[in-house]
Design a protein around this motif. Structure first.
Motif, short mmCIF file in Angstrom:
data_model
loop_
_atom_site.label_atom_id
_atom_site.label_comp_id
_atom_site.label_asym_id
_atom_site.label_seq_id
_atom_site.Cartn_x
_atom_site.Cartn_y
_atom_site.Cartn_z
N HIS A 122 -10.36 -4.20 -5.58
CA HIS A 122 -11.52 -4.56 -4.77
C HIS A 122 -11.36 -5.90 -4.06
CE1 HIS A 122 -13.60 -1.08 -5.95
NE2 HIS A 122 -14.83 -1.58 -6.00
N GLY A 123 -10.75 -6.87 -4.73
CA GLY A 123 -10.59 -8.19 -4.15
C GLY A 123 -9.58 -8.26 -3.02
N GLU A 124 -8.85 -7.16 -2.80
CA GLU A 124 -7.82 -7.14 -1.76
C GLU A 124 -8.11 -6.05 -0.73
OE1 GLU A 124 -4.03 -6.72 -3.65
OE2 GLU A 124 -4.27 -8.55 -4.86
N TYR B 97 -5.72 -8.14 4.33
CA TYR B 97 -4.77 -7.26 3.67
C TYR B 97 -4.53 -5.99 4.48
CZ TYR B 97 -4.71 -10.03 -0.63
OH TYR B 97 -4.53 -11.04 -1.56
N PHE B 98 -5.60 -5.45 5.08
CA PHE B 98 -5.44 -4.23 5.86
C PHE B 98 -4.52 -4.46 7.04
CE2 PHE B 98 -6.89 -1.06 9.01
CZ PHE B 98 -6.66 0.09 8.27
N TYR C 187 -10.49 1.29 0.52
CA TYR C 187 -9.60 0.50 1.37
C TYR C 187 -9.48 1.13 2.76
CZ TYR C 187 -5.61 -2.60 2.38
OH TYR C 187 -4.76 -3.54 2.91
N THR C 188 -9.00 2.32 2.84
CA THR C 188 -9.01 3.06 4.12
C THR C 188 -10.20 4.02 4.11
OG1 THR C 188 -7.39 4.59 3.19
CG2 THR C 188 -6.57 2.87 4.66
N GLN C 189 -11.35 3.50 3.79
CA GLN C 189 -12.53 4.33 3.57
C GLN C 189 -13.56 4.19 4.69
OE1 GLN C 189 -13.74 4.09 -0.47
NE2 GLN C 189 -14.87 5.98 -0.39
#
Length: 287
Positions: free
Chosen positions: A114-116, A121-122, A155-157
């Protein structure tokens, strides 16, 4: 529209050995499913290709179409040999998809703690995500298979990240398996997100959630969204998502392909899946 079910919806019954995956396919056919999605639930079909053959033959025998094959994958933070190993692993699953006789395959692309999950980061991971998806899509194209990313994994959501990835990969056979419910896991308005991604969808998953604010802990059985709201799986049409509006948006965009139920609620999975199918078909007809 072809309405079916991801066998992930029946995971509890399969895990508890209340039915085999072959019996699950029979049950789905009896409930009126037009198709079924096969999810890699430790079937190990890369090393057991005969099991893929058996699933395909069973589906053909009972007249149930297999639509999609779904696996996990994670290209985030990888480069060089590590990235290529993960790409090659996914390609081996493309071979499985071909043996299953499906025309679509969903592979995840990235996950971080979650923190990344932020933009920095993406942006760092984005080039290798694009490269991996291109290589896999090009390989799948030799079989006539459409690959896709699902809005999955925190993340890719979000819909903009999904759209950006699909556009950057720039392959006719790379699209998105759009789960209408998963957007709330990153606290995105699901109706707006559906409208943003439907044009790129190769498949649609219908999923519903109960949603409660972060300061109102509802107790056991819930999980937290990216920003702390409480979520719990619901039967399609019974949760807090604007399901009628979502289905209306899907139809308005001209989508008329594979639609799958994904049930992950607290109710018995057979009961929940059956009610979800009935609700989904009724809502589709009514809007």
């Amino acid at each position: 529209m072809k309405l079916g079910v991801s066998i992930y919806s029946l995971h509890a019954a399969l895990h508890q050995k209340r039915m085999s995956v072959f019996e699950a396919l029979e049950w789905l056919k009896e409930q009126g499913a037009d198709h079924a999605e096969i999810v890699d639930l430790d079937f190990d079909m890369v090393n057991r290709p005969e099991f893929a053959d058996q699933l395909r033959e069973k589906a053909e025998q009972i007249g149930l179409e297999l639509s999609n094959y779904c696996i996990g994958a994670n290209f985030a933070g990888l480069n060089g040999e590590a990235l290529q190993r993960e790409i090659d692993r996914v390609k081996a699953h493309v071979d499985v998809a071909n043996r299953l006789g499906v025309t679509r395959m969903r592979h995840d692309v990235a996950s971080r703690p979650h923190g990344e999950t932020g933009t920095a980061y993406f942006e760092q991971d984005f080039p290798q995500l694009v490269e991996a998806c291109r290589q896999i899509a090009d390989y799948a194209a030799t079989y006539g298979i459409i690959t896709s990313v699902e809005n999955h994994g925190f993340y890719t959501q979000a819909s903009e990240r999904v759209k950006r990835l699909v556009l950057a990969v720039n392959r006719d056979n790379f699209r998105t398996t759009m789960d209408v419910g998963n957007f709330v896991c990153v606290d995105e308005n699901p109706l707006i997100a559906v409208r943003n991604n439907i044009e790129a969808a190769s498949m649609v998953h219908l999923k519903d959630f109960y949603i409660r604010p972060a300061d109102r802990n509802p107790g056991q059985g819930w999980f937290k969204s990216l920003h702390g709201n409480y979520l719990r799986g619901a039967i399609v049409g019974q949760g807090d998502l604007p399901m009628y509006d979502i289905v209306r948006a899907v139809k308005a965009a001209g989508f008329d392909g594979y639609v799958s139920i994904e049930f992950e609620g607290m109710e018995d999975c057979l009961t929940g899946t059956k009610i979800a199918m009935d609700n989904a078909r009724r809502i589709w007809d009514e809007v």
